[in-house]
Design a protein around this motif. Structure first.
Motif, PDB file in Angstrom:
ATOM      1  N   ARG A 116      73.175  47.030  35.342  1.00 56.44           N
ATOM      2  CA  ARG A 116      73.428  46.593  36.712  1.00 56.44           C
ATOM      3  C   ARG A 116      72.259  45.757  37.214  1.00 56.44           C
ATOM      4  N   GLY A 117      71.045  46.152  36.845  1.00 55.70           N
ATOM      5  CA  GLY A 117      69.880  45.363  37.222  1.00 55.70           C
ATOM      6  C   GLY A 117      69.894  43.994  36.582  1.00 55.70           C
ATOM      7  N   PHE A 118      70.258  43.946  35.299  1.00 55.44           N
ATOM      8  CA  PHE A 118      70.337  42.671  34.599  1.00 55.44           C
ATOM      9  C   PHE A 118      71.369  41.757  35.252  1.00 55.44           C
ATOM     10  N   ALA A 119      72.529  42.318  35.581  1.00 58.09           N
ATOM     11  CA  ALA A 119      73.587  41.526  36.219  1.00 58.09           C
ATOM     12  C   ALA A 119      73.154  41.006  37.576  1.00 58.09           C
ATOM     13  N   ALA A 163      82.449  43.042  31.319  1.00 55.55           N
ATOM     14  CA  ALA A 163      82.376  43.755  30.045  1.00 55.55           C
ATOM     15  C   ALA A 163      81.621  45.062  30.189  1.00 55.55           C
ATOM     16  N   TRP A 164      80.462  45.008  30.825  1.00 52.83           N
ATOM     17  CA  TRP A 164      79.671  46.228  30.919  1.00 52.83           C
ATOM     18  C   TRP A 164      80.167  47.169  31.998  1.00 52.83           C
ATOM     19  N   ARG A 165      80.920  46.662  32.966  1.00 55.27           N
ATOM     20  CA  ARG A 165      81.578  47.567  33.910  1.00 55.27           C
ATOM     21  C   ARG A 165      82.591  48.431  33.164  1.00 55.27           C
ATOM     22  N   LEU A 166      83.311  47.814  32.229  1.00 54.45           N
ATOM     23  CA  LEU A 166      84.268  48.558  31.409  1.00 54.45           C
ATOM     24  C   LEU A 166      83.547  49.605  30.568  1.00 54.45           C
TER      25      LEU A 166
END
Length: 257
Positions: A116-119, A163-166
């Motif tokens: 989340r930080g990266f996003a 993608a990473w939320r999934l």
């Protein structure tokens, strides 16, 4: 060479921002094995496509195919590993072996904050600057030769939030309780993504763990010969065990060469 209509199929699914070219160096090194390397939506030749759960799983399903006369080993690295896990849980009899490479950090833990930080930072830094920095780091960590030449730009970062939320929402270790085949968990010795490998191994119906010495999260690119040996063993074992596949009794076998 074995006829590819009967050969075991090895499906290799790439990680975040990478694409099918991640696996180019593996081609031709497993005689008699059909290697399939799809691009996930939003990556590689499909970089303009929206990443969705349905599209990602359909991509893996197409790569796995429907011919159950041949054994299928499904391999995923990082993001590809979590998605392969999700597919295998939804289709427990579709594959013969699942290999997860660098995909054993529980996304319900600290991994959530990292991604989340990266996003959140990405829009401020910009995908191209982020990609250049990531590629420099990958070269420092040992990505060389044709693999270094094929490192992608930042276009695929657009797919990262979805993608990473999934992954965060659905890909915890409990997912492996629904997988109907043996699972091999492969991690680099210095890979942060191996932090919860024991949780994933405990959840799988039949699990093996492999640690590659001195490897990081980039092990498919930096330690290809070591990973190739793991994949060769997985294919050979799967082919030999295929007639007795229905007799798995849930025993667990952990090994760390």
């Amino acid at each position: 060479m074995k006829d590819m209509t009967e050969a075991p199929r090895l499906v290799l699914v790439h990680g975040t921002r990478m694409n099918a070219h991640q696996w180019d160096v593996y081609r031709g090194l497993l005689p008699g094995v059909e290697i399939v390397t799809p691009d996930l939506p939003g990556h590689g030749d499909r970089v303009g496509e929206e990443f969705t759960r349905e599209a990602a799983l359909a991509t893996i399903a197409e790569a796995v195919g429907t011919d159950r006369r041949r054994p299928v080993v499904l391999v995923g690295h990082s993001l590809g590993g979590y998605l392969a896990m999700l597919y295998a849980a939804a289709h427990p009899r579709a594959i013969d072996r699942l290999v997860l490479v660098g995909a054993t950090a529980d996304p319900a833990g600290p991994l959530t904050l990292v991604y989340r930080g990266f996003a959140a930072v990405l829009p401020h830094v910009g995908p191209e600057r982020m990609a250049r920095a990531a590629n420099r780091l990958m070269r420092v960590l040992g990505v060389r030769g044709e693999m270094a030449d094929a490192l992608p730009d930042g276009a695929a970062y657009a797919a990262l939030p979805a993608a990473w939320r999934l992954v965060i929402d659905e890909c915890g270790p409990g997912l492996l309780t629904h997988v109907g085949c043996p699972v091999v968990l492969v991690n680099g010795q210095w890979d942060q993504m191996r932090i919860h490998a024991r949780r994933y191994a405990a959840a799988a119906p039949l699990a093996q763990t492999v640690t590659i010495p001195r490897a990081t999260h980039l092990l498919p690119s930096t330690h290809a010969p070591a990973l190739l040996e793991v994949l060769r063993a997985c294919v050979d074992t799967t082919v030999q065990a295929r007639p007795s596949r229905a007799t798995y009794d849930g025993a667990r076998d952990h090994f760390d060469p």
